[in-house]
Design an enzyme around this catalytic site. Structure first.
Site, PDB file in Angstrom:
ATOM      1  N   LYS A   1       2.394   4.404   1.412  1.00  0.00           N
ATOM      2  CA  LYS A   1       2.548   4.891   2.780  1.00  0.00           C
ATOM      3  C   LYS A   1       2.343   6.395   2.707  1.00  0.00           C
ATOM      4  CE  LYS A   1       5.681   4.851   6.737  1.00  0.00           C
ATOM      5  NZ  LYS A   1       5.217   6.121   7.229  1.00  0.00           N
TER       6      LYS A   1
ATOM      7  N   GLU B   1      -5.130   7.291   7.425  1.00  0.00           N
ATOM      8  CA  GLU B   1      -4.142   8.367   7.385  1.00  0.00           C
ATOM      9  C   GLU B   1      -4.784   9.568   6.692  1.00  0.00           C
ATOM     10  OE1 GLU B   1      -1.163   7.830   8.761  1.00  0.00           O
ATOM     11  OE2 GLU B   1       0.233   9.252   7.863  1.00  0.00           O
TER      12      GLU B   1
ATOM     13  N   GLU C   1       0.843  -1.201   0.000  1.00  0.00           N
ATOM     14  CA  GLU C   1       0.000   0.000   0.000  1.00  0.00           C
ATOM     15  C   GLU C   1       0.869   1.238   0.000  1.00  0.00           C
ATOM     16  OE1 GLU C   1      -3.652  -1.959   2.582  1.00  0.00           O
ATOM     17  OE2 GLU C   1      -2.628  -0.200   3.369  1.00  0.00           O
TER      18      GLU C   1
HETATM   19  P1  AMP Z   1       6.111   5.328  10.790  1.00  0.00           P
HETATM   20  O1  AMP Z   1       5.345   6.548  11.250  1.00  0.00           O
HETATM   21  O2  AMP Z   1       7.277   5.644   9.912  1.00  0.00           O
HETATM   22  O3  AMP Z   1       6.390   4.354  11.890  1.00  0.00           O
HETATM   23  O4  AMP Z   1       5.127   4.528   9.791  1.00  0.00           O
HETATM   24  C1  AMP Z   1       3.910   4.008  10.195  1.00  0.00           C
HETATM   25  C2  AMP Z   1       2.810   5.015   9.930  1.00  0.00           C
HETATM   26  O5  AMP Z   1       2.553   5.180   8.541  1.00  0.00           O
HETATM   27  C3  AMP Z   1       1.460   4.566  10.448  1.00  0.00           C
HETATM   28  O6  AMP Z   1       1.370   4.808  11.826  1.00  0.00           O
HETATM   29  C4  AMP Z   1       0.504   5.416   9.651  1.00  0.00           C
HETATM   30  O7  AMP Z   1       0.313   6.645  10.302  1.00  0.00           O
HETATM   31  C5  AMP Z   1       1.245   5.690   8.369  1.00  0.00           C
HETATM   32  N1  AMP Z   1       0.644   5.084   7.168  1.00  0.00           N
HETATM   33  C6  AMP Z   1       0.515   5.710   5.991  1.00  0.00           C
HETATM   34  N2  AMP Z   1      -0.040   4.921   5.073  1.00  0.00           N
HETATM   35  C7  AMP Z   1      -0.303   3.734   5.664  1.00  0.00           C
HETATM   36  C8  AMP Z   1      -0.874   2.503   5.228  1.00  0.00           C
HETATM   37  N3  AMP Z   1      -1.282   2.308   3.980  1.00  0.00           N
HETATM   38  N4  AMP Z   1      -0.967   1.499   6.142  1.00  0.00           N
HETATM   39  C9  AMP Z   1      -0.530   1.665   7.408  1.00  0.00           C
HETATM   40  N5  AMP Z   1       0.012   2.803   7.876  1.00  0.00           N
HETATM   41  C10 AMP Z   1       0.138   3.834   7.014  1.00  0.00           C
END
Ligand code: AMP
Length: 586
Positions: free
Chosen positions: A273, A323, A271
């Site tokens: 991000k 998100e 997916e």
């Molecule tokens: P990080 O903040 O780098 O730990 O990455 C995880 C975060 O990416 C999650 O907590 C979400 O806020 C965000 N995110 C964005 N797109 C997605 C997605 N498709 N699936 C899950 N998390 C996502």
């Protein structure tokens, strides 16, 4: 229970850095709490008055505490501030001053936990500028009756800065030791500081049960009560409640697409991000509620999100994970996180903010639908539910863009596409993975480009407080402008600097290096002549009106000291501009 007993616990826990000893002290204490006090005390042990999802705040700043100390002890504000400067901790200041106070208190009463808790609850209900004297009244009422040690912890609790070092895992284990000891017999050896439960397997099962229950209810006070009253069976029957946020599932980082497949299996769901902020949205009969990833309620700030849910999501009861990504309403271009982040804490002008900085909700998970919990269902099924409930309406709400594949080339193409679209990278998800609140279990992983780094000069700092008093902290950073010969500020950094010298660049080391270059001081803030250069890693460069360079770093982290560089050899503004414009197709 007398507040004095709780204060003795705080003190003994604060006095040790040993995790097991803290756990032991806490568990013995938990055993001794009368059932009617267990909720209040479990909250106070964590320095809290309300559970996280309760949006009431004490709203007390240092200034108000100084006024309260002044009122209760009859000591001038100047003297209090002097003492504070010296100790770096307003709690210790209160304790020291209280030892010295001459005023004999006539109506001193013995403080109970209930009294302290109830005054703190009242504080939270006083909102607005006209409430200062009532707030001072409530705090000084407690301080008047407090012993010096009690004063220390009352002040810290009021400031929501308890600092005794009870982390979540210590509290979780202490609940196990306290309430399940009959079956596991935790033998804690205080000499060797180790434990030896009679039945390790059962012990681990209890720990997991307490953690699982906590991840769902988000309140140790409730978990402790259930553990004590209805044991393992009670913990196991804890269910998600729509309207009450549960911990979000977290994702581990992997290096590349190949590693992502190794971790989540083939085929996998990839997916986008999205670069926004995470929300957990609940809908039930009495409304829609929006929570941040830290489980604070922000429904009021996001009327547009509520509207999108109302209009484009089917169902009368559900919990979804999504998100929110900001976009420019005129150009319909997606915007980086910082542009919408200002909406999160907004208290006024909310409608205008929603118009000027609208968000698109990208739904990537569903935890409950029409009364049925889905957290134990495989991800592929949860995704089907998302597709059936969410109508895809771009710039309002859409299911996260997804590709299911077992092919590395296809997955890499998808990753590139996501970066080109200005997103952060991709998430790879295990098709049969469940939703595990609160943990980085590897049912999903993230792939994003590696961090960049800049070498920056330190131009300012702040004298630390508490454990860090006597050290410089929160370092102001600057890049160089060769044209003007000036240093241009680009943000602040504290992360990455260690408390112990052995672990890397430490506060002590930086303080000693910087001390001779201090050229100005105002309160805690110091100005420093550029002399030390540090390597700073970060995730992204953002435009920022706050700093003279016009840029700021997202998630900066000190790497090492570049003692091989003179300050004017640090990264220049041209490099910053170049890195900014190279960022992911923006
Ligand atoms: P990080 O903040 O780098 O730990 O990455 C995880 C975060 O990416 C999650 O907590 C979400 O806020 C965000 N995110 C964005 N797109 C997605 C997605 N498709 N699936 C899950 N998390 C996502």
């Amino acid at each position: 229970m007398e507040y004095k007993k709780l204060v003795e616990l705080y003190q003994s826990i604060e006095a040790t850095t040993k995790r097991l000893e803290k756990t032991y002290l806490l568990s013995e204490f938990l055993k001794s709490i009368p059932i009617e006090d267990i909720t209040k005390i479990t909250l106070l042990i964590q320095g809290k008055v309300f559970p996280v999802f309760d949006d009431r705040k004490l709203g007390v700043a240092s200034r108000l505490v100084i006024k309260s100390l002044n009122k209760s002890m009859g000591i001038s504000a100047d003297r209090i501030e002097d003492e504070w400067k010296h100790t770096g901790d307003l709690g210790i200041t209160a304790e020291n001053l209280s030892k010295k106070k001459k005023q004999v208190t006539l109506f001193s009463q013995i403080l109970s936990v209930s009294k302290v808790h109830s005054n703190l609850v009242k504080l939270a209900s006083m909102i607005g500028s006209g409430t200062v004297s009532q707030k001072v009244g409530l705090i000084s009422e407690l301080l008047t009756s407090a012993s010096p040690l009690e004063a220390r912890y009352i002040v810290r609790t009021v400031l929501e800065d308890l600092r005794v070092g009870v982390g979540e895992s210590v509290l979780r284990d202490a609940i196990v030791w306290a309430f399940f000891d009959d079956s596991i017999h935790v033998n804690y050896d205080s000499e060797k500081k180790n434990i030896n439960p009679e039945n390790r397997e059962l012990y681990n099962a209890y720990v997991e049960a307490v953690q699982d229950a906590y991840n769902v209810v988000n309140d140790f006070a409730q978990v402790a009560t259930i553990a004590r009253l209805s044991g393992l069976k009670g913990l196991k029957s804890v269910h998600m409640e729509v309207g009450r946020p549960l911990k979000v599932m977290l994702y581990q980082k992997v290096q590349d697409i190949e590693e992502a497949f190794d971790r989540v299996g083939r085929p996998a769901a990839f997916e986008y991000k999205y670069d926004g902020f995470r929300v957990q949205i609940h809908k039930k009969s009495d409304g829609i509620f929006v929570f941040t990833r830290r489980l604070e309620e922000v429904t009021r700030q996001f009327p547009d999100v509520v509207d999108s849910i109302k209009k484009h999501v089917k169902g009368s009861s559900f919990v979804i994970d999504a998100e929110c990504v900001g976009y420019d309403p005129k150009t319909k271009k997606y915007l980086p996180f910082q542009n919408v982040s200002q909406r999160i804490r907004r208290k006024y002008d909310i409608e205008r903010m929603a118009r000027d900085f609208p968000v698109e909700v990208n739904v990537f998970d569903v935890l409950s639908y029409e009364g049925e919990s889905l957290i134990k269902s495989p991800f592929s099924e949860r995704r089907k539910v998302i597709e059936s409930m969410v109508s895809s309406v771009p710039f309002s709400i859409v299911p996260a863009k997804q590709l299911i594949t077992d092919n590395v080339v296809e997955a890499k193409k998808f990753y590139e596409e996501s970066l080109k679209a200005g997103e952060e990278g991709v998430m790879a998800k295990k098709l049969d993975g469940i939703y595990k609140p609160g943990s980085r279990v590897g049912y999903g992983v993230k792939v994003k480009p590696v961090m960049e780094s800049l070498d920056l000069a330190i131009i300012g700092a702040e004298w630390g407080e508490g454990k860090r008093s006597g050290w410089l902290t929160s370092f102001g950073l600057a890049c160089f402008d060769p044209e003007s010969g000036n240093f241009l500020s680009i943000g602040k950094v504290g992360t990455g600097v260690k408390e112990k010298v052995e672990l890397g660049v430490s506060f002590e080391q930086l303080t000693e290096l910087l001390r001779p270059s201090i050229i100005g001081e105002k309160g805690r803030a110091v100005t420093i002549k550029p002399s030390v250069v540090v390597e700073v890693n970060f995730e992204e460069i953002q435009k920022s009106p706050t700093y003279s360079s016009g840029y700021a770093l997202r998630f900066p982290r000190v790497g090492r000291i570049r003692d091989d560089r003179r300050p004017d050899e640090c990264s220049d503004i041209e490099l910053v501009k170049q890195l900014f414009s190279n960022q992911r197709g923006r």
